[in-house]
Scaffold this active site. Structure first.
Site, PDB file in Angstrom:
ATOM      1  CE1 TYR A 197      -4.919  -1.909   0.840  1.00  7.59           C
ATOM      2  CE2 TYR A 197      -2.761  -3.122   1.598  1.00  7.59           C
ATOM      3  CZ  TYR A 197      -3.524  -2.467   1.181  1.00  7.59           C
ATOM      4  OH  TYR A 197      -5.107  -3.217   1.154  1.00  7.59           O
ATOM      5  CE1 TYR A 381      -4.961  -4.969   4.043  1.00  8.82           C
ATOM      6  CE2 TYR A 381      -5.041  -7.280   4.490  1.00  8.82           C
ATOM      7  CZ  TYR A 381      -5.199  -6.383   3.769  1.00  8.82           C
ATOM      8  OH  TYR A 381      -4.920  -6.158   2.286  1.00  8.82           O
TER       9      TYR A 381
END
Length: 406
Positions: A197, A381
């Protein structure tokens, strides 16, 4: 025709619901307006939570997932010229995510339903929902009628299920983000072992994968971006600019097989039930894809609905059915918050001034340096544990006044 549960939509939610109900001895019919080829090829999510993997394996449809899926035990947050790994194996031992395309999950579920003799119908036209506020709801399609005990609306955001609920019943919560994602599927070996990311001043980028030979990439672009303005050369140049920001990292390029632009939105409709119609998955809620939660949240809905229907057919109790929306929405809003948090943490907003951008970088520094903050990210997550219905739910449901939404 007659069945116990009529299911609209042959995406992951509808197919998994039909399969789980079959395992509990409950009949269903699945109606899908698209062709089988379309739903098996439609590229969507690819990150499965630990709980999703466990659910599919326990349901007997995880053999290929276990063989071909790519377990990941961490992700990288890349910003400010450095990469920072969030280690799931250290922060949440024994739990991980698995990269396995949504279309592969769909293929596995379709094969299982057909192998079991399930009634699965593709290219069904003009599905309509009727009498959902009675004990005898039914569906019509293509000149036929299907009587049901219950109807499950698993037909996505634009499906007929949610729009069949009378005006004034639902409260809808919407958050539109001022950017979209340009998604790319490329025939190239991943350049990183785990998801990356990347936050840059030019916008967000994500390096993901679907297999050892196929990579998935995303670029933050303006909300109204036209895909025609992104030839392959421009896509690779922008991905390199946003991802090649740490020493020693080189992005491999290759054939782009598919590209599209996806709006970024958060959406929740409450309640997720009206009469004998129960909404699941994207028909009830949408999250921005930053947190990789869409498919996983649909699986969580289906688990709750399966247990509630099984309880009804086993004992006649409607306690879990009455609590379906309340139970699901608790997780839905937790996931909405996490997806919003990840999105605002990593994307650039045109409205941000220099002060706000410095705050964003400070927040990233905190997440990557604080054990507590990193653990919170990791827990959300990989997916929080499921809250299964039990004796306490029964007690609470009996103690509360029954509120029918119709």
């Amino acid at each position: 025709m007659r069945t116990q549960v009529g299911i609209i939509g042959a995406g992951p939610a509808g197919l998994l619901l039909a399969h789980l109900l079959h395992l509990r001895g409950i009949d269903s019919v699945v109606l899908e307006r698209r062709s089988r080829d379309y739903v098996e090829r439609r590229v969507r999510a690819g990150v499965l939570e630990q709980g999703t993997v466990d659910t599919l394996v326990a349901a007997g449809v995880g053999e290929r997932l276990q063989r071909e899926g790519l377990p990941h035990r961490g992700i990288e947050l890349r910003y400010g010229g450095a990469g920072h790994r969030v280690s799931f194996e250290r922060l949440v031992p024994g739990r991980a995510i698995t990269v396995y395309g949504q279309q592969e999950v769909v293929k596995d579920l379709i094969a299982a339903r057909l192998s079991a003799g399930g009634d699965l119908r593709f290219e069904v036209d003009d599905v309509a929902v009727h009498a959902i506020d009675t004990a005898r709801p039914y569906l019509t399609f293509g000149g036929e009628r299907l009587d049901c005990d219950f109807i499950a609306g698993c037909d996505g955001f634009h499906g007929v299920s949610r729009s069949s609920i009378p005006p004034g019943v639902l409260t809808e919560y919407v958050r539109d983000y001022p950017f979209s994602w340009l998604g790319v599927l490329a025939r190239v070996k991943p350049s990183a072992e785990e998801l990356v990311y990347a936050r840059t001043e030019r916008g967000f980028a994500l390096h993901s994968m679907r297999s050892a030979e196929v990579s998935r990439f995303y670029l933050q672009v303006p909300a109204d971006e036209n895909i025609a303005g992104w030839p392959d050369e421009r896509i690779w140049a922008e991905l390199k600019t946003r991802l090649e920001t740490v020493p020693g990292f080189t992005l491999a390029t290759g054939e782009i097989m598919e590209k599209s632009v996806t709006p970024m939105r958060g959406f929740v409709a409450e309640p997720m039930r009206y009469g004998r119609l129960y909404l699941a998955g994207d028909a009830a809620h949408i999250v921005p894809p930053t947190g990789a939660k869409g498919l996983n949240l649909a699986v969580a809905d289906v688990r709750v609905l399966t247990e509630a229907l099984a309880r009804f057919y086993e004992s006649g109790s409607t306690v879990l059915l009455d609590g379906y929306s309340r139970t699901c929405l608790k997780r839905v809003w937790r996931v909405q918050h996490f997806s919003w948090w990840m999105t605002t943490l990593l994307h650039t907003f045109d409205s941000d001034d220099a002060y706000e951008r410095r705050l964003q970088l400070s927040h990233l520094d905190y997440v990557t340096s604080s054990e507590a903050a990193a653990t919170a990210l990791a827990e959300n997550y990989i997916g929080l544990p499921y809250e299964e219905a039990g004796a306490e739910d029964e007690h609470v449901a009996r103690a509360e006044p029954r509120e029918e939404p119709w």
